[in-house]
Scaffold this active site. Sequence first.
Site: not given
Length: 227
Positions: A120, A169, A196
């Site tokens: 991330c 995502d 994600h």
Amino acid sequence: MGQFIDLKAADGFVFPAYVAQPAGPAKGGVVVLQEIFGVNSHIRAVADGYAADGYLAVAPATFHRVKPGVELGYTQGDITAGVALKAAVEGLAAPGVLPDIQAAIDYAQQAGKVGVVGYCWGGLLTWRSACLLQGLAAAVPYYGGGMTSAIETARTPRVPVLVHFGEQDHSIPVETARAFAKAQPGVEVKFYAAGHGFNCDQRGAYDAAAATLARTRTLAFFGRHLG
């Protein structure tokens, strides 16, 4: 199990890093860069995993310049807090948190060649590290938030890079990830039928098949470039 130690950046700033040692001689070093949730139990487990695979793993606390001792979970409140902390770090005067990552790389070099992996926000920092920092041999960003922006896509990596993106995502539209891959033909980009955060087994987005495949590819990549 690892432990926290203090590291010092080039500007004298002291910050904690979680360090996990391999059982035998190290194959190399791996710097593990956190998500927006701090060096929490998941990131420590990731570092422990790389140590179990033979690497000296170092996970620097990249929020420490704006707030010490951050360890968040995955509720909406935690996400909101993490987003604010990320914004605060990103708002620091250049070079921001990069000197702290450099200090972690320098520490990990005691084990040999060093790779960096991040998730991330940590994926974005991993990409920047591959392009801007010294002493790396390989870099593996996982679904780096912001990596597909124009300014990031325009960077040139100094080391081999393997990138993992989720096709589902919602934070990183897949068309922007594919555009990144096209703009960076020298970067190895892999796509997964996942969303994600698919690597984090503490989140609802966890996808065991994608996480396992991405980790297998990451270990093979590090094996080629750090061995």
